[in-house]
Design an enzyme around this catalytic site. Structure first.
Site, PDB file in Angstrom:
ATOM      1  N   CYS A   1       0.679  -1.306  -0.701  1.00 32.18           N
ATOM      2  CA  CYS A   1       0.060   0.052   0.193  1.00 32.18           C
ATOM      3  C   CYS A   1       0.774   1.504   0.533  1.00 32.18           C
ATOM      4  O   CYS A   1       0.603   2.454  -0.412  1.00 32.18           O
ATOM      5  CB  CYS A   1      -1.403   0.347   1.421  1.00 32.18           C
ATOM      6  SG  CYS A   1      -1.843  -1.365   1.064  1.00 32.18           S
TER       7      CYS A   1
ATOM      8  N   HIS B   1      -3.661   7.074   2.601  1.00 34.67           N
ATOM      9  CA  HIS B   1      -3.973   5.997   2.311  1.00 34.67           C
ATOM     10  C   HIS B   1      -5.096   4.945   2.442  1.00 34.67           C
ATOM     11  O   HIS B   1      -5.468   5.549   3.948  1.00 34.67           O
ATOM     12  CB  HIS B   1      -2.405   4.778   2.448  1.00 34.67           C
ATOM     13  CG  HIS B   1      -3.237   3.413   2.175  1.00 34.67           C
ATOM     14  ND1 HIS B   1      -3.516   2.721   0.795  1.00 34.67           N
ATOM     15  CD2 HIS B   1      -3.347   2.142   3.064  1.00 34.67           C
ATOM     16  CE1 HIS B   1      -3.896   1.763   0.876  1.00 34.67           C
ATOM     17  NE2 HIS B   1      -3.745   1.155   2.237  1.00 34.67           N
TER      18      HIS B   1
ATOM     19  N   ASN C   1     -10.078  -0.367  -0.025  1.00 36.68           N
ATOM     20  CA  ASN C   1      -8.476  -0.944   0.001  1.00 36.68           C
ATOM     21  C   ASN C   1      -8.255  -1.318  -1.083  1.00 36.68           C
ATOM     22  O   ASN C   1      -8.035  -2.569  -1.306  1.00 36.68           O
ATOM     23  CB  ASN C   1      -7.577  -1.456   1.140  1.00 36.68           C
ATOM     24  CG  ASN C   1      -6.343  -1.282   0.985  1.00 36.68           C
ATOM     25  OD1 ASN C   1      -5.912  -0.755   0.464  1.00 36.68           O
ATOM     26  ND2 ASN C   1      -6.490  -1.923   2.329  1.00 36.68           N
TER      27      ASN C   1
END
Ligand code: ACO
Length: 315
Positions: free
Chosen positions: A113, A241, A271
């Protein structure tokens, strides 16, 4: 050292929308659980689309918005952990699809990520050593391909998508001041490699990763401010994020960030790992909430474990 700025962003997401209700119909979960624990309401999953088509869609949109032609690109990095193939890399496929120059570095970068931030920093270094001025940075994932549908604790979290940024490097522009870190840990968050012979599916100890994330985010914010000599008030937009709305809310409360200075699209996409930050940047640019002169503080964290932050301005 010359610095980079974002010249234009773009995104591409699969057509298929998978709602929390769709998931509740096939496993023991509920819209209430997913929404209250994560802020996620929907995510996109690839059907006809591939990783390569998502990358190309996002990259073309970013080039068009930047007004930069493929021949002007001096390096291309795709941040990803779910490319269609290991070889050729997603970036090499993109070179062919877009007609990028053949005498430039094109490669994939794996930092889960935090991948987009690792890639931005790497791009700044590459362009400092390049005669060309522009670079293409893509974050793309097809996480639905590596989702363990028998693990309700993780399968509801992830989605597919791609975001891209064309960056420009110039003398006189300050560095993005990236702070990046990692702590090798294969217990908290894993996506096994092909050579191990097991099933290549994501596993995560969510609660422990959550604790790591709520410490990593302020660490990154503080270090970036320190490094760039800026204050919270100097920042036009905070881009976090999108792993869990509660992680973002904690950071917002800690730094007293007003609603007009941060953004959440996790409800729509879940996500999307390396794609999450450029997806946010591209929606913000499209909505006119960031543009030339905007200063964004970008923070990522994820598998590896990895974390990072940078002060990213728009050209
Ligand atoms: N539906 C219903 N119940 C569920 C579900 C579900 N989908 N998933 C888990 N539960 C249950 C559990 O079984 C548990 O039940 P029990 O108490 O009877 O045992 C209960 O809900 C609580 O489970 P927890 O895992 O403790 O829930 P938590 O509040 O920690 O939330 C979550 C889980 C959302 C995963 C959270 O920990 C999180 O967001 N972690 C961070 C994720 C992250 O930031 N990842 C980094 C990036 S990912 C990457 O790099 C690829």
């Amino acid at each position: 050292m010359k610095g980079i700025r974002i010249k234009g962003t773009g995104r591409c997401v699969p057509e298929r929308v998978v709602t929390n209700e769709d998931l509740a119909a096939r496993m023991d979960t509920s819209d209430e659980w997913i929404t209250s624990r994560t802020g996620i309401r929907r995510r996109r999953h690839c059907t006809a689309e591939t990783h390569s088509t998502l990358c190309a869609g996002a990259a073309r949109a970013a080039l068009a918005r930047a007004g930069v032609s493929p021949e002007e690109i001096g390096a291309c990095i795709v941040a990803t952990v779910t490319a269609d193939d290991l070889v050729p890399s997603a970036a090499c496929v993109l070179q062919r699809e877009l007609g990028l120059p053949q005498d430039i570095p094109c490669f994939d970068l794996s930092a889960a990520c935090t991948g987009f931030l690792f890639a931005l920093h790497t791009m700044e270094c590459l362009l400092n050593a390049s005669p060309r001025r522009f670079g293409l940075v893509v974050g793309a994932e097809v996480l639905s391909r590596v989702t363990n549908w028998e693990d309700r604790g993780t399968c509801v979290l992830f989605g597919d998508g791609a975001g891209a940024a064309v960056v420009e490097c110039r003398e006189g522009w300050p560095s993005i001041g990236a702070v990046l870190g990692c702590h090798g840990d294969d217990r908290l968050l894993r996506l096994p490699g092909v050579e191990r012979g097991g099933r290549s599916l994501i596993s995560m100890e969510g609660t422990r990763v959550f604790k790591f994330a709520v410490e990593a985010v302020p660490w990154c914010v503080d270090r970036v401010l320190e490094r760039t000599g800026r204050t919270v008030e100097d920042v036009d937009f905070f881009v976090f994020h999108q792993a869990n709305a509660r992680i973002i809310d904690l950071a917002v409360r800690k730094y007293h960030i007003p609603p007009e200075k941060y953004y959440k699209n996790i409800a729509e996409y879940g996500n999307t790992s390396a794609a999450s930050i450029p997806l946010v940047l591209s929606e913000l640019e499209e909505q006119g909430r960031v543009g030339p002169g905007s200063r964004t503080l970008v923070v990522g964290f994820g598998g590896g474990l990895t974390w990072g932050g940078a002060m990213v301005e728009f050209a």
